[in-house]
Write an enzyme that holds these catalytic residues in place. Structure first.
Site, PDB file in Angstrom:
ATOM      1  N   TYR A  93      -3.161   5.804   3.156  1.00  0.00           N
ATOM      2  CA  TYR A  93      -4.152   5.555   4.201  1.00  0.00           C
ATOM      3  C   TYR A  93      -3.484   5.660   5.568  1.00  0.00           C
ATOM      4  O   TYR A  93      -3.957   6.381   6.443  1.00  0.00           O
ATOM      5  CB  TYR A  93      -4.754   4.164   3.994  1.00  0.00           C
ATOM      6  N   GLN A 151     -11.623   6.845  -5.442  1.00  0.00           N
ATOM      7  CA  GLN A 151     -12.129   7.441  -4.190  1.00  0.00           C
ATOM      8  C   GLN A 151     -13.530   7.999  -4.454  1.00  0.00           C
ATOM      9  O   GLN A 151     -14.185   7.549  -5.377  1.00  0.00           O
ATOM     10  CB  GLN A 151     -11.151   8.504  -3.667  1.00  0.00           C
ATOM     11  N   ASP A 208      -7.748  -7.166   1.488  1.00  0.00           N
ATOM     12  CA  ASP A 208      -6.782  -7.262   2.581  1.00  0.00           C
ATOM     13  C   ASP A 208      -7.448  -6.667   3.793  1.00  0.00           C
ATOM     14  O   ASP A 208      -8.342  -5.819   3.656  1.00  0.00           O
ATOM     15  CB  ASP A 208      -5.509  -6.442   2.285  1.00  0.00           C
ATOM     16  N   ASP A 228       0.862  -1.172   0.000  1.00  0.00           N
ATOM     17  CA  ASP A 228       0.000   0.000   0.000  1.00  0.00           C
ATOM     18  C   ASP A 228       0.902   1.227   0.000  1.00  0.00           C
ATOM     19  O   ASP A 228       2.053   1.176   0.436  1.00  0.00           O
ATOM     20  CB  ASP A 228      -0.949  -0.022   1.199  1.00  0.00           C
ATOM     21  N   SER A 229       0.368   2.336  -0.488  1.00  0.00           N
ATOM     22  CA  SER A 229       1.172   3.513  -0.802  1.00  0.00           C
ATOM     23  C   SER A 229       1.444   4.424   0.381  1.00  0.00           C
ATOM     24  O   SER A 229       2.209   5.370   0.258  1.00  0.00           O
ATOM     25  CB  SER A 229       0.416   4.325  -1.848  1.00  0.00           C
ATOM     26  N   GLY A 230       0.786   4.196   1.490  1.00  0.00           N
ATOM     27  CA  GLY A 230       0.855   5.160   2.579  1.00  0.00           C
ATOM     28  C   GLY A 230      -0.308   6.136   2.527  1.00  0.00           C
ATOM     29  O   GLY A 230      -0.525   6.919   3.448  1.00  0.00           O
ATOM     30  N   GLY A 268     -11.227   4.208   0.319  1.00  0.00           N
ATOM     31  CA  GLY A 268     -12.179   5.097   0.964  1.00  0.00           C
ATOM     32  C   GLY A 268     -13.427   4.412   1.494  1.00  0.00           C
ATOM     33  O   GLY A 268     -14.383   5.078   1.898  1.00  0.00           O
TER      34      GLY A 268
HETATM   35  N1  PRF Z   1      -6.356   4.052   0.333  1.00  0.00           N
HETATM   36  C1  PRF Z   1      -5.178   3.380   0.487  1.00  0.00           C
HETATM   37  N2  PRF Z   1      -5.087   2.315   1.297  1.00  0.00           N
HETATM   38  C2  PRF Z   1      -6.181   1.922   1.971  1.00  0.00           C
HETATM   39  C3  PRF Z   1      -7.423   2.573   1.846  1.00  0.00           C
HETATM   40  C4  PRF Z   1      -7.522   3.703   0.978  1.00  0.00           C
HETATM   41  O1  PRF Z   1      -8.556   4.343   0.807  1.00  0.00           O
HETATM   42  C5  PRF Z   1      -8.310   1.894   2.690  1.00  0.00           C
HETATM   43  C6  PRF Z   1      -9.726   2.205   2.922  1.00  0.00           C
HETATM   44  N3  PRF Z   1     -10.446   1.166   3.522  1.00  0.00           N
HETATM   45  C7  PRF Z   1      -7.588   0.853   3.285  1.00  0.00           C
HETATM   46  N4  PRF Z   1      -6.316   0.889   2.840  1.00  0.00           N
HETATM   47  N5  PRF Z   1      -4.104   3.778  -0.182  1.00  0.00           N
END
Ligand code: PRF
EC number: 2.4.2.29
Length: 376
Positions: A96, A194, A271, A92-94, A221
């Site tokens: 969140y 989003q 995930d 994941d990119s960060g 989101g």
């Molecule tokens: N964006 C990113 N990772 C995430 C989310 C998101 O919106 C969510 C939302 N449930 C979980 N992980 N980049």
């Protein structure tokens, strides 16, 4: 990366597919155990492989960037080598974690300035440096830098944020063109839809993301506190726009029931920290509902942890034994519960796949949802 559809359910939008990357095959629908800091908490890599049979795990850019730091991962030759995991990794990119974890952060068009939750130091994530960091971490699938809006979120904020996420996507794509693969294998890029809980924004975002023409697409989101029905409604509108011939990843979802309902709407990848985090608190997921193993009622229940025997812990240990381990605070308790829960989640998605291919997914899903919606 290649994605082939192997079958579709006739009574829902569920699909069964196969993703092939340089680190192997991922049969979809799939659940990806979360290994935030280069470890799925409490589980050995050999257990993930031999017992749980995970095809792909998830790492977090935010955490790995802060510790062990990108330069260490680079010296190691990438995350696969560092943690000795030769199957797939998605990072994941960060986009969140930086909102949910850092002590404070300032979101601007340029990027996000944040304070480390570890030592209070200041850092900035931009679409460009996040692509560089993910290239260096070396995951097979890397994610766009986005803003995950909170719930509830007012319409104007959601709209502005969505447009910024779209501009950030363009910057990610432009920058990636300048960044070759680092370790000799392919690293695929997924953009993220989003738009909060607004149907018109979700449609607009899904169209923008589909237009990017990436090999796979994600939905962010959601599962941020909204009622499940609202999440399903958003998944449904977004899946009506995202291309059929690319995998669809719903980020951070969810309960076993959420997973089955979203598979029925056309999602292929999931995930969530729930199976691992809840395991550490003594909550077990089973096909017949969830169990709080710390409860006194299990004190003298010497029956198998789970008769369905999805991983070896299910029949090698009893409920009474696991309850005891939790009550004396033994770390083995968390390890056993984690293996059980991940084994169950992987069983659930594999079973879903079988039923999609057999053509009776819808009826099976209805039965399972009823069955799992219980506290034992
Ligand atoms: N964006 C990113 N990772 C995430 C989310 C998101 O919106 C969510 C939302 N449930 C979980 N992980 N980049």
């Amino acid at each position: 990366m290649k994605f082939e559809l192997k079958g579709k359910d006739l009574q829902s939008k569920a699909r069964a597919g196969v993703i092939t990357t340089d680190h192997g095959v991922i049969e979809t629908p799939i659940f990806m155990p979360v290994g935030t800091v280069a470890s799925v908490k409490g589980v050995h890599q050999r257990e993930l492989k031999n017992d749980i049979n995970a095809d792909v795990i998830l790492g977090n850019t935010y955490h790995l960037y802060l510790r062990p730091q990108t330069r260490i991962l680079e010296q190691a030759g990438g995350l696969h080598k560092f943690m000795n995991w030769d199957r797939n990794i998605l990072t994941d990119s960060g986009g969140y974690q930086v909102y949910s974890l850092s002590a404070n952060r300032k979101i601007k068009e340029e990027g996000v300035k944040f304070k480390s939750h570890i030592d209070g130091s200041y850092h900035t994530f931009t679409p460009e440096n996040v692509m560089e960091i993910q290239r260096t971490i070396g995951a097979d699938i890397i994610m766009a830098f986005d803003e995950c809006t909170p719930y509830p979120c007012d319409y104007n904020y959601a709209k502005r944020s969505m447009h910024m996420t779209h501009r950030w996507l363009d910057r990610c794509v432009n920058h990636l063109e300048k960044l070759p693969f680092k370790y000799g294998y392919e690293q695929s890029f997924f953009p993220i839809v989003q738009g909060s809980t607004y149907k018109d924004l979700r449609l607009q975002s899904a169209e923008y993301i589909a237009n990017a023409g990436a090999v796979g697409n994600a939905i962010g989101g959601l599962s941020v506190g909204e009622p499940a029905e609202e999440m399903y409604a958003m998944t449904e509108v977004v899946c009506s726009v995202l291309p059929e011939d690319k995998p669809r990843y719903l980020m951070g979802v969810g309960t076993p029931i959420n997973i089955l309902e979203n598979i029925a709407l056309g999602i292929d990848m999931f995930d969530c920290v729930m199976p691992t985090r809840n395991a550490r608190n003594g909550m077990l997921f089973t096909a017949h509902g969830s169990i709080n193993i710390k409860n006194k009622k299990w004190e003298d229940d010497f029956s198998a942890l789970d008769e369905m025997d999805m991983t070896y812990v299910d029949t090698e240990y009893s409920k009474a034994y696991l309850r005891h381990l939790f009550s004396v605070n033994e770390r083995l308790a968390m390890q056993i519960a984690t293996i059980h829960n991940l084994g169950f989640y992987l069983w659930l998605v594999r079973e879903a796949r079988k039923h999609i291919l057999a053509g009776d997914f819808r009826a099976w899903k209805e039965m399972m949802v009823k069955q799992m919606d219980k506290r034992l």
